[in-house]
Design an enzyme around this catalytic site. Structure first.
Site, PDB file in Angstrom:
ATOM      1  N   HIS A 194       0.655  -1.289   0.191  1.00 48.97           N
ATOM      2  CA  HIS A 194       0.063  -0.503  -0.183  1.00 48.97           C
ATOM      3  C   HIS A 194       0.510   0.942   0.244  1.00 48.97           C
ATOM      4  CE1 HIS A 194      -2.573  -2.796   0.912  1.00 48.97           C
ATOM      5  NE2 HIS A 194      -3.482  -2.623  -0.031  1.00 48.97           N
ATOM      6  N   ARG A 301     -10.707   3.268  -2.236  1.00 49.93           N
ATOM      7  CA  ARG A 301     -10.478   3.553  -1.176  1.00 49.93           C
ATOM      8  C   ARG A 301     -11.132   3.185  -0.100  1.00 49.93           C
ATOM      9  NH1 ARG A 301      -5.600   2.115  -4.779  1.00 49.93           N
ATOM     10  NH2 ARG A 301      -5.364  -0.136  -5.189  1.00 49.93           N
ATOM     11  N   ARG A 337     -15.787   1.360  -2.743  1.00 44.71           N
ATOM     12  CA  ARG A 337     -15.103   0.148  -2.167  1.00 44.71           C
ATOM     13  C   ARG A 337     -15.722   0.268  -0.676  1.00 44.71           C
ATOM     14  NH1 ARG A 337      -9.889  -3.102  -2.938  1.00 44.71           N
ATOM     15  NH2 ARG A 337      -8.934  -1.269  -1.456  1.00 44.71           N
ATOM     16  N   ASN A 459      -3.907  -6.757  -8.089  1.00 39.68           N
ATOM     17  CA  ASN A 459      -2.815  -6.944  -6.594  1.00 39.68           C
ATOM     18  C   ASN A 459      -2.846  -7.902  -5.793  1.00 39.68           C
ATOM     19  OD1 ASN A 459      -2.363  -4.120  -7.521  1.00 39.68           O
ATOM     20  ND2 ASN A 459      -2.653  -2.854  -6.339  1.00 39.68           N
ATOM     21  N   ARG A 470       2.664  -9.558  -0.918  1.00 38.82           N
ATOM     22  CA  ARG A 470       2.370  -9.020  -2.331  1.00 38.82           C
ATOM     23  C   ARG A 470       3.587  -7.496  -1.236  1.00 38.82           C
ATOM     24  NH1 ARG A 470      -3.113  -6.063  -2.671  1.00 38.82           N
ATOM     25  NH2 ARG A 470      -2.810  -3.921  -2.348  1.00 38.82           N
ATOM     26  N   CYS A 507      -8.721  -3.269 -11.643  1.00 38.62           N
ATOM     27  CA  CYS A 507      -8.566  -1.856 -11.070  1.00 38.62           C
ATOM     28  C   CYS A 507      -7.122  -1.638 -10.169  1.00 38.62           C
ATOM     29  CB  CYS A 507      -9.239  -1.419  -9.710  1.00 38.62           C
ATOM     30  SG  CYS A 507      -9.787  -2.817  -8.658  1.00 38.62           S
TER      31      CYS A 507
HETATM   32  C1  PEP Z   1      -6.347  -5.520  -5.880  1.00 42.44           C
HETATM   33  O1  PEP Z   1      -6.113  -5.861  -4.653  1.00 42.44           O
HETATM   34  O2  PEP Z   1      -5.513  -5.098  -6.857  1.00 42.44           O
HETATM   35  C2  PEP Z   1      -6.651  -3.911  -5.477  1.00 42.44           C
HETATM   36  C3  PEP Z   1      -6.806  -2.603  -6.441  1.00 42.44           C
HETATM   37  O3  PEP Z   1      -7.629  -3.313  -4.170  1.00 42.44           O
HETATM   38  P1  PEP Z   1      -6.173  -3.199  -3.271  1.00 42.44           P
HETATM   39  O4  PEP Z   1      -4.860  -2.431  -4.023  1.00 42.44           O
HETATM   40  O5  PEP Z   1      -6.975  -2.178  -2.174  1.00 42.44           O
HETATM   41  O6  PEP Z   1      -6.180  -4.661  -2.242  1.00 42.44           O
HETATM   42 MG    MG Z   2      -7.440  -5.783  -3.111  1.00 44.71          MG
END
Ligand code: PEP
Ligand code: MG
Length: 587
Positions: A194, A301, A337, A459, A470, A507
């Site tokens: 993040h 978000r 979301r 992601n 990640r 996204c």
């Molecule tokens: C994702 O998981 O691709 C996403 C867009 O949400 P986040 O990065 O907030 O988990």
């Molecule tokens: Mg996500």
């Protein structure tokens, strides 16, 4: 020279500012002058009393909003902040060893960690987490704003600031919002952590996973951040400085030039219509989305409202915030979301559990299900805000059809309640599912029958498909989009949407990465949602490729067997299509 993971493209030469934190790895710092001891004690005392006041307010609010059990966590934090043993230990270290308050706090925290580590019991592990939280709260009131730092090597005193930290927590990143930071370098974190997403959303070059950087760099050092190759150079020589400054100028000139396309419609070279939307976290991002020419917000978000709020925002506060976001967003079109907390984004008032695998654990919609009052209040706020624009509501991390059915039922009940109470709300708010857990991707056909639209969260989908965290730089080489397994799954999901005529957006971060975009467009995706900073680049890229060309690329990529083959194939295609835009993709 250090090598890390390139997480946000661009080049910058600037002055380092090392973010000290109570969790930092740097050596304890002593006060320059013993006369400063009384001032340091006073600074510490003030930080403690500010923290105590904050906690008192939080206890009251959380008890009202969530209940007494949740408020108990903060009552225990209040006890810790008033614990004379702890406070006296910090004061003694400042006085006797002439340490800064932050270093003294760090040492006291290490002491607790060492003694608790000897006790094998969950209770003590949780307790340590509470102590850590309180110490970090006190510490946050001690740190000076970065820009008060002298820029020792600056030629003109106006060099941009490059933040160097062990780790940037999502909540910390929020508080850095107003500081003009030009680059970010961290020891931890992967490409879609993040902190990386936040750097990208601000268009700041960033490199993560740079082991040992906090020990090598001092605040005031000149340094280079190359967010394309993942290279960081500390105290570069004259030649390197001149070369990187030239690259920096070229990069920013190109960015300035690209943004001039903001009023042109997004379309491919042969005229296929494409929608370029923005991922946003706050009002400033919504305004940025408007400026770069995004036509709507594909992902808002909401957890950042909760992370930047001292306590839990109530329905009215949420409604006002969502309304403001909608009013400031391009075309007032926003996909909101619901809470996606957990994983690396935690707020203490929702309870804390130590989990061995937080990303596979109690996060996102799972957490919302366990707090039905909070969940319902958020849905009410979103539905009410829905009157002020074209609003979609999106549910994260749906894994099974049962979960989707529960969500749909709660939304229906909430609509009925609002109607009965005579509270106005947006009747045409559509609801959709984030496809980001492999189980949902595999069973997407069933999901499509019971939802209005989907948004692919690449992601998370990538991290769960390849079983690689990640946030962990050690496995970042696995957690990347240019891979046969990822494209196969994406093609499957996109085909299912095409068959059923379901609107689909992607996204995740790959929606803003040129090489991935060439393939996604070729696979039939027409709605891309990305950090606002990337909208002009992706618009320029798509304008230079035809549908037939991209379909060929996608077809070819699906035949390739290794990540390396895909990467080199797409490097060549990007070079062919638009070599000027190569600088916007990571090597
Ligand atoms: C994702 O998981 O691709 C996403 C867009 O949400 P986040 O990065 O907030 O988990
Ligand atoms: Mg996500």
């Amino acid at each position: 020279m250090h090598k890390g993971i390139a997480v946000s493209p661009g080049v910058v030469v600037g002055i380092a500012y090392r973010v000290e934190s109570v969790f930092g790895t740097s050596d304890p710092q002593t006060l320059a002058d013993p006369k400063l001891i009384p001032t340091e004690i006073e600074r510490f005392n003030n930080a403690v009393s500010t923290s105590a006041h904050e906690l008192e307010a939080i206890v009251t609010k959380v008890a009202q909003q969530l209940g007494n059990a949740e408020a108990d966590i903060f009552k225990s934090h209040l006890q810790i902040v008033n614990d004379h043993g702890l406070l006296d230990r910090v004061r003694a270290l400042i006085e006797k060893q002439q340490l800064t308050a932050l270093s003294a706090l760090q040492i006291v925290l290490q002491g607790y960690a060492a003694s608790f580590a000897r006790i094998e019991h969950d209770y003590y592990r949780e307790r340590l987490a509470d102590v850590r939280d309180v110490i970090s709260r006190i510490g946050s009131h001690l740190t000076a704003p970065p820009l008060s730092q002298p820029s020792a090597n600056s030629e003109n005193g106006e060099e941009p600031v490059i933040l160097v930290a062990h780790e940037i927590m999502p909540s910390q990143a929020m508080s850095l919002g107003n500081i003009p930071i030009a680059g970010i370098v961290t020891e931890t974190g992967g490409g879609t952590s993040h902190a990386a997403i936040l750097s990208r959303s601000r268009g700041i070059p960033a490199v993560s996973g740079v082991v040992g950087i906090t020990n090598d760099v001092h605040s005031g050092d000149l340094m280079v951040v190359d967010g394309r190759d993942g290279v960081v150079i500390v105290r570069p020589d004259r030649e390197a400085t001149a070369a990187y400054r030239k690259m920096q100028r070229e990069f920013f000139d190109l960015k300035d030039k690209l943004v001039l396309n903001r009023d042109q419609p997004a379309m491919s070279a042969d005229g296929a219509q494409i929608e370029l939307l923005a991922n946003i976290n706050n009002v400033a991002d919504a305004q940025a989305a408007e400026k770069v020419g995004a036509t709507g917000v594909g992902l808002f978000r909401t957890e950042y409202l909760f992370l930047s709020h001292a306590d839990v925002p109530d329905e009215e506060e949420q409604y006002q915030h969502y309304r403001q976001i909608i009013e400031d967003s391009p075309n007032r079109a926003v996909t909101i979301r619901t809470l996606d907390l957990g994983g690396d984004k935690t707020v203490p008032y929702l309870g804390r559990r130590s989990e061995a695998n937080p990303f596979m654990g109690w996060r996102s919609i799972r957490l919302s299900f366990e707090h039905p009052r909070l969940f319902e209040r958020q849905i009410r706020a979103i539905l009410r805000a829905g009157r002020h624009g074209k609003v979609n509501m999106l549910f994260p991390m749906i894994t099974t059809l049962e979960e989707l059915r529960v969500v749909n039922r709660i939304v229906e009940e909430t609509r009925r309640n609002l109607r009965r109470e005579g509270v106005p709300f947006g009747e045409d708010v559509k609801t959709g599912v984030m496809v980001e857990v492999p189980a949902a991707a595999v069973c997407v056909d069933a999901i499509l029958r019971e939802t209005d639209f989907i948004s692919i969260g690449s992601n998370d989908l990538i991290q769960y498909l390849v079983a690689a965290d990640r946030d962990n730089p050690k496995v970042a080489h696995l957690c990347e989009p240019l891979s046969p397994a990822i494209f196969k799954v994406l093609q499957m999901v996109l085909d299912a949407c095409q068959r059923t005529g379901t609107p689909v957006t992607l996204c995740g971060e790959m929606a803003g990465q040129p090489r991935s975009v060439l393939v996604l467009f070729g696979m039939g995706l027409r709605r891309f949602s990305m950090s606002p900073a990337f909208v002009p680049t992706i618009k320029a890229l798509l304008a230079s490729v035809t549908t037939a060309q991209a379909e060929r690329f996608a077809h070819q990529v699906l035949q390739l067997k290794t990540n390396e083959e895909i990467r080199s194939y797409l490097n060549a295609r990007l070079h062919e299509v638009s070599s000027a835009l190569e600088v916007f993709d990571s090597a």
